[in-house]
Each structure stands twice: as structure tokens, then as C-alpha cells.
Design an enzyme around this catalytic site. Sequence first.
Site, PDB file in Angstrom:
ATOM      1  N   TRP A 155       0.768  -1.221   0.064  1.00 12.33           N
ATOM      2  CA  TRP A 155       0.036  -0.062   0.063  1.00 12.33           C
ATOM      3  C   TRP A 155       1.091   1.112  -0.097  1.00 12.33           C
ATOM      4  O   TRP A 155       1.652   1.437   0.688  1.00 12.33           O
ATOM      5  CB  TRP A 155      -1.013  -0.060   1.258  1.00 12.33           C
ATOM      6  CG  TRP A 155      -1.786   1.032   1.558  1.00 12.33           C
ATOM      7  CD1 TRP A 155      -2.905   1.442   0.539  1.00 12.33           C
ATOM      8  CD2 TRP A 155      -2.026   1.764   2.533  1.00 12.33           C
ATOM      9  NE1 TRP A 155      -3.594   2.374   0.907  1.00 12.33           N
ATOM     10  CE2 TRP A 155      -3.042   2.666   2.374  1.00 12.33           C
ATOM     11  CE3 TRP A 155      -1.383   1.927   3.745  1.00 12.33           C
ATOM     12  CZ2 TRP A 155      -3.644   3.590   3.219  1.00 12.33           C
ATOM     13  CZ3 TRP A 155      -2.034   2.639   4.715  1.00 12.33           C
ATOM     14  CH2 TRP A 155      -3.031   3.826   4.487  1.00 12.33           C
ATOM     15  N   ASP A 236      -0.425  -5.159   9.984  1.00  8.80           N
ATOM     16  CA  ASP A 236      -1.498  -4.193   9.255  1.00  8.80           C
ATOM     17  C   ASP A 236      -2.675  -5.114   9.054  1.00  8.80           C
ATOM     18  O   ASP A 236      -2.572  -5.786   8.276  1.00  8.80           O
ATOM     19  CB  ASP A 236      -0.989  -3.304   8.205  1.00  8.80           C
ATOM     20  CG  ASP A 236      -2.151  -2.437   7.585  1.00  8.80           C
ATOM     21  OD1 ASP A 236      -3.152  -2.537   8.080  1.00  8.80           O
ATOM     22  OD2 ASP A 236      -1.733  -1.682   6.649  1.00  8.80           O
ATOM     23  N   LYS A 272     -13.336  -1.032   6.120  1.00  9.75           N
ATOM     24  CA  LYS A 272     -13.980  -1.867   5.175  1.00  9.75           C
ATOM     25  C   LYS A 272     -14.783  -2.895   5.853  1.00  9.75           C
ATOM     26  O   LYS A 272     -15.861  -3.378   5.299  1.00  9.75           O
ATOM     27  CB  LYS A 272     -12.511  -2.673   4.424  1.00  9.75           C
ATOM     28  CG  LYS A 272     -11.826  -2.191   3.347  1.00  9.75           C
ATOM     29  CD  LYS A 272     -11.172  -0.796   3.742  1.00  9.75           C
ATOM     30  CE  LYS A 272      -9.888  -0.859   4.426  1.00  9.75           C
ATOM     31  NZ  LYS A 272      -9.410   0.377   4.478  1.00  9.75           N
TER      32      LYS A 272
HETATM   33  N1  PLA Z   1      -3.657  -0.645   5.472  1.00  7.75           N
HETATM   34  C1  PLA Z   1      -3.912  -1.065   4.329  1.00  7.75           C
HETATM   35  C2  PLA Z   1      -3.214  -2.160   3.815  1.00  7.75           C
HETATM   36  C3  PLA Z   1      -4.856  -0.502   3.229  1.00  7.75           C
HETATM   37  O1  PLA Z   1      -5.121  -1.062   2.117  1.00  7.75           O
HETATM   38  C4  PLA Z   1      -5.452   0.685   3.804  1.00  7.75           C
HETATM   39  C5  PLA Z   1      -6.665   1.436   2.987  1.00  7.75           C
HETATM   40  C6  PLA Z   1      -5.295   0.980   5.078  1.00  7.75           C
HETATM   41  C7  PLA Z   1      -4.146   0.506   5.832  1.00  7.75           C
HETATM   42  C8  PLA Z   1      -6.018   2.365   5.695  1.00  7.75           C
HETATM   43  O2  PLA Z   1      -7.419   2.251   5.679  1.00  7.75           O
HETATM   44  P1  PLA Z   1      -7.821   3.167   6.656  1.00  7.75           P
HETATM   45  O3  PLA Z   1      -7.276   4.328   7.337  1.00  7.75           O
HETATM   46  O4  PLA Z   1      -9.129   3.794   5.751  1.00  7.75           O
HETATM   47  O5  PLA Z   1      -8.736   2.236   7.889  1.00  7.75           O
HETATM   48  N2  PLA Z   1      -6.602   1.416   1.636  1.00  7.75           N
HETATM   49  C9  PLA Z   1      -7.419   1.575   0.722  1.00  7.75           C
HETATM   50  C10 PLA Z   1      -7.800   3.367   1.057  1.00  7.75           C
HETATM   51  C11 PLA Z   1      -8.791   1.109   0.827  1.00  7.75           C
HETATM   52  C12 PLA Z   1      -6.781   3.885   1.182  1.00  7.75           C
HETATM   53  O6  PLA Z   1      -5.726   4.153   0.232  1.00  7.75           O
HETATM   54  O7  PLA Z   1      -6.797   4.970   1.990  1.00  7.75           O
HETATM   55  C13 PLA Z   1      -6.998   1.687  -0.649  1.00  7.75           C
HETATM   56  O8  PLA Z   1      -7.718   1.869  -1.716  1.00  7.75           O
HETATM   57  O9  PLA Z   1      -5.713   1.108  -0.968  1.00  7.75           O
END
Ligand code: PLA
Length: 424
Positions: A155, A236, A272
Site C-alpha cells: 500500500w 497491518d 472496510k
Molecule cells: N492498510 C492497508 C493495507 C490499506 O489498504 C488501507 C486502505 C489502510 C491500511 C488504511 O485504511 P483506513 O485508514 O481507511 O482504515 N487502503 C484503501 C484506501 C482501501 C486508502 O488508500 O486510503 C486503498 O484503496 O488502498
Amino acid sequence: MLKLTKTTTFHLQATSTNYLRYKSWFADVKMAPPDAILGLTEAYLKDKNPKKVNLGVGAYRDGNAQHWVLPSVEEAEKRIFSKKMNKEYAPILGLAEFYNRSIELALGKDSEILQDKRNSTAQCLSGTGSLRIGAAFLGIFWKGERLVHLPTPTWPNHRPLFMHSGLKVASYSYYSNETFALNAQGLFDSLRKMPENSIVLLQACAHNPTGVDPNREQWCEISQIMKTRNLYPFFDLAYLGFASGDIDKDAEAIRIFASDGHQFCLAQSFAKNMGLYGERVGALTIVCSTKEEAERVTSNVKTIIRPMYSSPPIHGARIAKEILNDNELYCMWLEDLKTMANRTMNMRKQLTDTLIALGSKRSWEHITKQIGMFCFTGLKPEQVARLTKEFSIYMMKDGRIAVVALSTKNIAYVAEAIHAVTKE
Ligand code: PLA
């Protein structure tokens, strides 16, 4: 008397108090690049094409391509409103009835860590905020190698999040672009080569962006290597229950590490799995060696949170608290999780079937093999660029699509577009 030229008039603007603004403090601040994920939503919103599709951010949509408020969440909110609760500040650590149940969900009811009260847990601002407070804590108190190893790929927010906390960031092998599967050997070798006492970020389930997780044996191997090498796990857990629809199955990796005696950090998100994206509900746990150590750690976590945002928001945590503390609501939520997981798996299958029906000669097996919100399609950056330019389909440059945003309304269009850019 000042002679005003075109440039000076730009800088000299009379304000209501009638003095002149004569210089800029931020003239050398450069434009920052748009966010790799949320920037796609911004571009999507500006697009006038009625057929546009946003497969960028991981946000679940129902069969009609609409946002979905989980029935269990709706019911919890009704109960909260009927209680006419106040809007006082939460304590610095948030709502205890929420965060204690949150960590129990991850570690399991019989967890020895919880029985020994060796956990330092706090409600934080969703997954990102939990990761960030954990990173800030390590940034101050970590005595080992100040290096966090991230999977390749991961991510995109992981890197800045740790760097902003004063830690260095490195990468480890995770995924094979050839096999579209876990590069298990590469992963084990990477772990064996890491400097001892460094930190390893592990995505506990539904790895973002690849949708590929280690199996049980592989997790056991990872845990053993990390123990021998004195590596510190930072989990995570953004997708608990979302990967398989089963909490215990998705918590498997964490429970293996717990029973192997690791002490670790764990960042949980309810964005989610409860669909509470904008409510920012999450929890950070730092597992310690004794109850007394956990108390000292907690006291310091409070000193990090207090000057950052003082205390977390209450509404979302109340919703999660209602669901996690009431058997009827909890069962409803488990059903909601299954609904989301099943629809997502169904979309994977439909996308594969439609591509084959269109005559695509490529192998799309990985679409159904991967799990979670995303599919790592294997599309090249130039194919992604064509999808966006010619078809108004927004997705990450690395080929990641949010399968959860597909529905019967847009799947045929998306499949046709993917076929158009991938056929030779
Ligand atoms: N960790 C991972 C691996 C994630 O994919 C995401 C969210 C988060 C943490 C953090 O989520 P939150 O702070 O909303 O609880 N990833 C998303 C959204 C769903 C984003 O980028 O913020 C994504 O589209 O990758």
C-alpha cells in the site's frame, strides 16, 4: 509614492485592515504529486464521460454500484440515536468497550496475551491513524535497527507513514510478477538477510495490492525465521473478515505469531469490514512482555495522541462497540461480512468469465485466485493509461483494480475495455 508594475500589483494586495501584503512565505513550495489512490477519485469526479468507472480506491459497492451501509451498522445507529447520548470528549485512548473488543476479535477470546493483560490498546483514527501512532511510538522508543521493511509491492501510504515518524524504510521480496503468486522463497531469503532487531511490516490478510497471502505453513515459516533473526512484526490488519468472510480464518497469521510468543504491533481498521470508511474507526495494540510494561507503554501512547489530535471521534466507535458487544448485532455483522466477501468473489468470477467469453487468449486465472478487495491484474502502465484515456476507467498505475467496485452495471464495459487494451 510606489509605482505599481504588473508584478508588484500581484504581490501588493490591500486587505480589509488596509495594509499591504508585500511578500510570500511559501513562494518556493513546489506542487506535490496527487495521491496515488485518492488522486484517482479526484480525477474521476472531474470526468464528464457517463460511462466512467472508478476502480481506484477500495470502497465496497453493492450490486447496483452504490455505497452500502451495512444493515448491522444501520441497526446499531438506530440504537445509539434512541439512547440520546451526549457529545462529550472521549478519553485520550478512546472508548474502552470498543477497543477491548477490537483486540479480542483479532487475538481470539482465549488469548493468553489478553488474559495476562500484556496488551497496550488504544482506539485510533482507522487503520492509517493506528499505523501512524504505532510508527510514532517506535520512532521514539525503538532501540533496535531503525529500519522498517515493507513488502514489494505494498500500500503506497506505508512508506511515507513510517518515514514521517523518523524511521528508515527498506523493501523485501513478496510477489512474483511471473507467477502472479507469492514469491515464498524470495520472501524467506529476504527475512534471513535483514539486519537483526529491525521492524517488518506484515499485511495480516488480503494483501494490498496483490490479493496474495502466505498460506498457514508459510506464515509458520515466516514466524520462525523472524524469531530466530530477532525481527519485530508490525501487523497491518485492514481487512479482517473481508478476505474470506470468516474472522478466525483471516486472523490466522496474527494468532500464529501470538502463540509463537512474538511481541508485536497491530493496527486494526474497521473501514472496510464494517463499511465505516469516513467514521475513522480503528485500534492500535502493542503487545508487551508483562502487564506492567503494557501500562508504561500505554501511558506513553497517550502522550503521543494528546498533542496530535487529543482524543478520537466517538460516533463510529460507538457503532463498532454496539456491534461487537451485542450478540444479535454481532451475528448480523457476520452475515454482512459474508455478503460482501461473496459478492466480491462473484465479481472476480464474472470478470474472468466475461473476458474469456469476449475471446481473450490471456490467462486470467489469478483474478479468482487472489482474495480481498483488489485484483492485481498484471496490466502494464501503458495499458492502464489507455483504459483511463479511452474508456474513463480509473485504476492504479501498477494494474491494481478494486474488484469491490465492479457490479453487473459496469462489469461488461470494464471487461470489454480490458480486452481491447490487452489483445495483440
Ligand atoms: N492498510 C492497508 C493495507 C490499506 O489498504 C488501507 C486502505 C489502510 C491500511 C488504511 O485504511 P483506513 O485508514 O481507511 O482504515 N487502503 C484503501 C484506501 C482501501 C486508502 O488508500 O486510503 C486503498 O484503496 O488502498
